[in-house]
Scaffold this motif. Structure first.
Motif, PDB file in Angstrom:
ATOM      1  N   LEU A   1       0.890  -1.277  -0.112  1.00 26.41           N
ATOM      2  CA  LEU A   1      -0.117  -0.007  -0.250  1.00 26.41           C
ATOM      3  C   LEU A   1       0.962   1.225  -0.095  1.00 26.41           C
ATOM      4  O   LEU A   1       0.470   2.197  -0.661  1.00 26.41           O
ATOM      5  N   VAL A   2       1.811   1.145   0.820  1.00 30.07           N
ATOM      6  CA  VAL A   2       2.840   2.384   1.081  1.00 30.07           C
ATOM      7  C   VAL A   2       3.422   2.467  -0.522  1.00 30.07           C
ATOM      8  O   VAL A   2       3.670   3.650  -0.894  1.00 30.07           O
ATOM      9  N   ALA A   3       3.916   1.531  -1.136  1.00 31.81           N
ATOM     10  CA  ALA A   3       4.697   1.967  -2.545  1.00 31.81           C
ATOM     11  C   ALA A   3       3.312   2.321  -3.449  1.00 31.81           C
ATOM     12  O   ALA A   3       3.717   3.017  -4.430  1.00 31.81           O
ATOM     13  N   ALA A   4       2.103   1.849  -3.345  1.00 31.27           N
ATOM     14  CA  ALA A   4       1.187   2.401  -4.311  1.00 31.27           C
ATOM     15  C   ALA A   4       0.859   3.883  -3.965  1.00 31.27           C
ATOM     16  O   ALA A   4       0.724   4.615  -5.134  1.00 31.27           O
ATOM     17  N   TRP A   5       0.807   4.075  -3.038  1.00 31.80           N
ATOM     18  CA  TRP A   5       0.293   5.376  -2.453  1.00 31.80           C
ATOM     19  C   TRP A   5       1.366   6.550  -2.711  1.00 31.80           C
ATOM     20  O   TRP A   5       1.053   7.738  -3.071  1.00 31.80           O
ATOM     21  N   SER A   6       2.655   5.887  -2.462  1.00 35.57           N
ATOM     22  CA  SER A   6       3.703   7.151  -2.464  1.00 35.57           C
ATOM     23  C   SER A   6       4.324   7.504  -3.879  1.00 35.57           C
ATOM     24  O   SER A   6       4.909   8.369  -4.053  1.00 35.57           O
ATOM     25  N   GLY A   7       3.749   6.560  -4.810  1.00 33.16           N
ATOM     26  CA  GLY A   7       4.612   6.848  -6.123  1.00 33.16           C
ATOM     27  C   GLY A   7       3.827   8.191  -6.836  1.00 33.16           C
ATOM     28  O   GLY A   7       2.791   8.332  -6.664  1.00 33.16           O
ATOM     29  N   GLU A   8       4.668   8.746  -7.601  1.00 32.72           N
ATOM     30  CA  GLU A   8       3.978   9.986  -8.373  1.00 32.72           C
ATOM     31  C   GLU A   8       3.157   9.315  -9.526  1.00 32.72           C
ATOM     32  O   GLU A   8       3.478   8.287  -9.928  1.00 32.72           O
ATOM     33  N   PRO A   9       2.141   9.773 -10.036  1.00 27.70           N
ATOM     34  CA  PRO A   9       1.352   9.312 -11.078  1.00 27.70           C
ATOM     35  C   PRO A   9       2.368   9.395 -12.410  1.00 27.70           C
ATOM     36  O   PRO A   9       3.289  10.303 -12.513  1.00 27.70           O
ATOM     37  N   ASP A  10       1.947   8.689 -13.259  1.00 26.74           N
ATOM     38  CA  ASP A  10       2.801   8.694 -14.575  1.00 26.74           C
ATOM     39  C   ASP A  10       2.380   9.756 -15.249  1.00 26.74           C
ATOM     40  O   ASP A  10       1.346  10.387 -15.021  1.00 26.74           O
ATOM     41  N   VAL A  11       3.391   9.976 -16.300  1.00 32.97           N
ATOM     42  CA  VAL A  11       3.154  11.161 -17.241  1.00 32.97           C
ATOM     43  C   VAL A  11       3.237  10.522 -18.570  1.00 32.97           C
ATOM     44  O   VAL A  11       4.124   9.893 -19.255  1.00 32.97           O
ATOM     45  N   THR A  12       2.222  10.992 -19.363  1.00 35.07           N
ATOM     46  CA  THR A  12       1.931  10.499 -20.671  1.00 35.07           C
ATOM     47  C   THR A  12       2.757  11.197 -21.595  1.00 35.07           C
ATOM     48  O   THR A  12       2.601  12.463 -21.682  1.00 35.07           O
ATOM     49  N   PRO A  13       3.621  10.922 -22.181  1.00 31.11           N
ATOM     50  CA  PRO A  13       4.773  11.559 -23.104  1.00 31.11           C
ATOM     51  C   PRO A  13       3.907  11.989 -24.233  1.00 31.11           C
ATOM     52  O   PRO A  13       2.981  11.300 -24.826  1.00 31.11           O
ATOM     53  N   PRO A  14       4.450  13.236 -24.611  1.00 30.40           N
ATOM     54  CA  PRO A  14       3.623  13.607 -25.906  1.00 30.40           C
ATOM     55  C   PRO A  14       4.177  12.840 -27.097  1.00 30.40           C
ATOM     56  O   PRO A  14       5.139  12.156 -27.101  1.00 30.40           O
ATOM     57  N   VAL A  15       3.649  13.229 -28.259  1.00 32.61           N
ATOM     58  CA  VAL A  15       3.867  12.278 -29.578  1.00 32.61           C
ATOM     59  C   VAL A  15       4.292  13.658 -30.504  1.00 32.61           C
ATOM     60  O   VAL A  15       3.395  13.954 -31.408  1.00 32.61           O
ATOM     61  N   PRO A  16       5.652  14.140 -30.453  1.00 34.18           N
ATOM     62  CA  PRO A  16       5.777  15.068 -31.278  1.00 34.18           C
ATOM     63  C   PRO A  16       6.087  14.641 -32.828  1.00 34.18           C
ATOM     64  O   PRO A  16       6.529  13.292 -33.114  1.00 34.18           O
ATOM     65  N   ASP A  17       6.020  15.577 -33.831  1.00 31.50           N
ATOM     66  CA  ASP A  17       6.428  15.240 -34.993  1.00 31.50           C
ATOM     67  C   ASP A  17       7.675  15.220 -35.358  1.00 31.50           C
ATOM     68  O   ASP A  17       8.525  15.483 -34.321  1.00 31.50           O
ATOM     69  N   ALA A  18       8.494  14.593 -36.423  1.00 29.71           N
ATOM     70  CA  ALA A  18       9.871  14.271 -36.380  1.00 29.71           C
ATOM     71  C   ALA A  18      10.735  15.473 -36.039  1.00 29.71           C
ATOM     72  O   ALA A  18      11.994  15.277 -35.386  1.00 29.71           O
ATOM     73  N   GLY A  19      10.543  16.552 -36.701  1.00 29.80           N
ATOM     74  CA  GLY A  19      11.305  17.748 -36.231  1.00 29.80           C
ATOM     75  C   GLY A  19      11.633  18.080 -34.997  1.00 29.80           C
ATOM     76  O   GLY A  19      12.377  18.509 -34.412  1.00 29.80           O
ATOM     77  N   ALA A  20      10.197  18.290 -34.204  1.00 28.94           N
ATOM     78  CA  ALA A  20      10.080  18.493 -32.953  1.00 28.94           C
ATOM     79  C   ALA A  20      10.739  17.384 -31.926  1.00 28.94           C
ATOM     80  O   ALA A  20      11.505  17.719 -31.084  1.00 28.94           O
ATOM     81  N   ALA A  21      10.541  16.036 -32.538  1.00 29.23           N
ATOM     82  CA  ALA A  21      11.126  15.103 -31.914  1.00 29.23           C
ATOM     83  C   ALA A  21      12.755  15.258 -31.757  1.00 29.23           C
ATOM     84  O   ALA A  21      13.350  15.066 -30.644  1.00 29.23           O
ATOM     85  N   ARG A  22      13.353  15.786 -33.009  1.00 28.66           N
ATOM     86  CA  ARG A  22      14.837  16.053 -32.863  1.00 28.66           C
ATOM     87  C   ARG A  22      15.515  16.813 -31.767  1.00 28.66           C
ATOM     88  O   ARG A  22      16.143  16.655 -31.057  1.00 28.66           O
ATOM     89  N   TYR A  23      14.453  18.028 -31.788  1.00 30.32           N
ATOM     90  CA  TYR A  23      14.818  19.029 -30.823  1.00 30.32           C
ATOM     91  C   TYR A  23      14.574  18.566 -29.483  1.00 30.32           C
ATOM     92  O   TYR A  23      15.378  18.918 -28.431  1.00 30.32           O
ATOM     93  N   CYS A  24      13.426  18.111 -29.121  1.00 34.12           N
ATOM     94  CA  CYS A  24      13.053  17.259 -27.823  1.00 34.12           C
ATOM     95  C   CYS A  24      14.273  16.497 -27.216  1.00 34.12           C
ATOM     96  O   CYS A  24      14.461  16.409 -26.169  1.00 34.12           O
ATOM     97  N   ALA A  25      14.616  15.514 -28.249  1.00 32.77           N
ATOM     98  CA  ALA A  25      15.991  14.593 -27.797  1.00 32.77           C
ATOM     99  C   ALA A  25      17.222  15.457 -27.296  1.00 32.77           C
ATOM    100  O   ALA A  25      17.782  14.952 -26.357  1.00 32.77           O
ATOM    101  N   ALA A  26      17.353  16.410 -28.014  1.00 34.20           N
ATOM    102  CA  ALA A  26      18.552  17.278 -27.702  1.00 34.20           C
ATOM    103  C   ALA A  26      18.385  18.021 -26.434  1.00 34.20           C
ATOM    104  O   ALA A  26      19.331  18.102 -25.710  1.00 34.20           O
ATOM    105  N   LEU A  27      17.037  18.516 -26.263  1.00 34.89           N
ATOM    106  CA  LEU A  27      16.800  19.087 -25.068  1.00 34.89           C
ATOM    107  C   LEU A  27      17.082  18.015 -23.710  1.00 34.89           C
ATOM    108  O   LEU A  27      17.568  18.428 -22.681  1.00 34.89           O
ATOM    109  N   ASP A  28      16.377  16.985 -23.969  1.00 36.62           N
ATOM    110  CA  ASP A  28      16.452  15.696 -23.083  1.00 36.62           C
ATOM    111  C   ASP A  28      17.993  15.751 -22.423  1.00 36.62           C
ATOM    112  O   ASP A  28      18.199  15.566 -21.253  1.00 36.62           O
ATOM    113  N   ALA A  29      18.956  15.417 -23.387  1.00 36.74           N
ATOM    114  CA  ALA A  29      20.284  15.431 -23.239  1.00 36.74           C
ATOM    115  C   ALA A  29      21.019  16.431 -22.503  1.00 36.74           C
ATOM    116  O   ALA A  29      21.789  16.206 -21.794  1.00 36.74           O
TER     117      ALA A  29
END
Length: 178
Positions: free
Chosen positions: A30-58
């Motif tokens: 129960l503690v493990a289930a309650w203490s976890g943060e909710p999942d985040v649904t990742p966006p689905v960017p187009d190919a151009g934005a995906a390149r920029y987002c991958a660079a941003l992530d790094a």
């Protein structure tokens, strides 16, 4: 009665330890289930934005104001998070946030990156870049930092260096010195 007979056949230490062990296992689950943060649904960017987002992530920092980077589940180059309870979440490459369409939602200019902003309804704030090749949204919950805009100073340099403005020029909102 058959259950009681079976229980009485077990050695005394097993009979004594079984209930506390079962209770401990249920509590831990129960503690493990309650203490976890909710999942985040990742966006689905187009190919151009995906390149920029991958660079941003790094380029994103491993630490924001003493809060370690702890990315949400599922792992994605389009999401990042720092700390836990409450955590600051960054997404990159999603759709244009509706609050950017309201001209009254102008936010701060930090390190030559212009941010739109709105309250999140829970005491925190949402920030988003506007005129860049990919939308970057930062959600800062209430109580995460002393000043709600503090994390932007840690994130803006990575945004500026990896996600270009649409026209290739500096953010126009930042040119007036704001």
């Amino acid at each position: 009665m058959a259950y009681r007979d079976l229980l009485n056949r077990l050695p005394a230490p097993v009979r004594w330890l079984a209930p506390p062990a079962a209770l401990l296992a249920v509590t831990a689950g129960l503690v493990a289930a309650w203490s976890g943060e909710p999942d985040v649904t990742p966006p689905v960017p187009d190919a151009g934005a995906a390149r920029y987002c991958a660079a941003l992530d790094a380029a994103l920092p491993a630490d924001v104001l003493g809060h370690a980077r702890r990315d949400p589940s599922p792992a994605s180059p389009y999401t990042a998070a720092w700390a836990s309870s409450p955590r600051t979440v960054l997404t990159c490459g999603g759709d244009r946030p509706d609050f950017l369409n309201d001209g009254t939602r102008k936010g701060p200019c930090v390190n030559e990156v212009s941010w739109g902003m709105t309250e999140d309804g829970g005491g925190g704030y949402r920030f988003a870049t506007g005129l860049r090749a990919a939308y970057v949204v930062v959600e800062v919950p209430e109580g995460a930092y002393g000043n709600y805009a503090d994390p932007l100073a840690y994130l803006a340099d990575a945004v500026r260096s990896t996600v270009p403005t649409i026209d290739g020029k500096a953010d126009s909102d930042c040119l007036d010195g704001s």
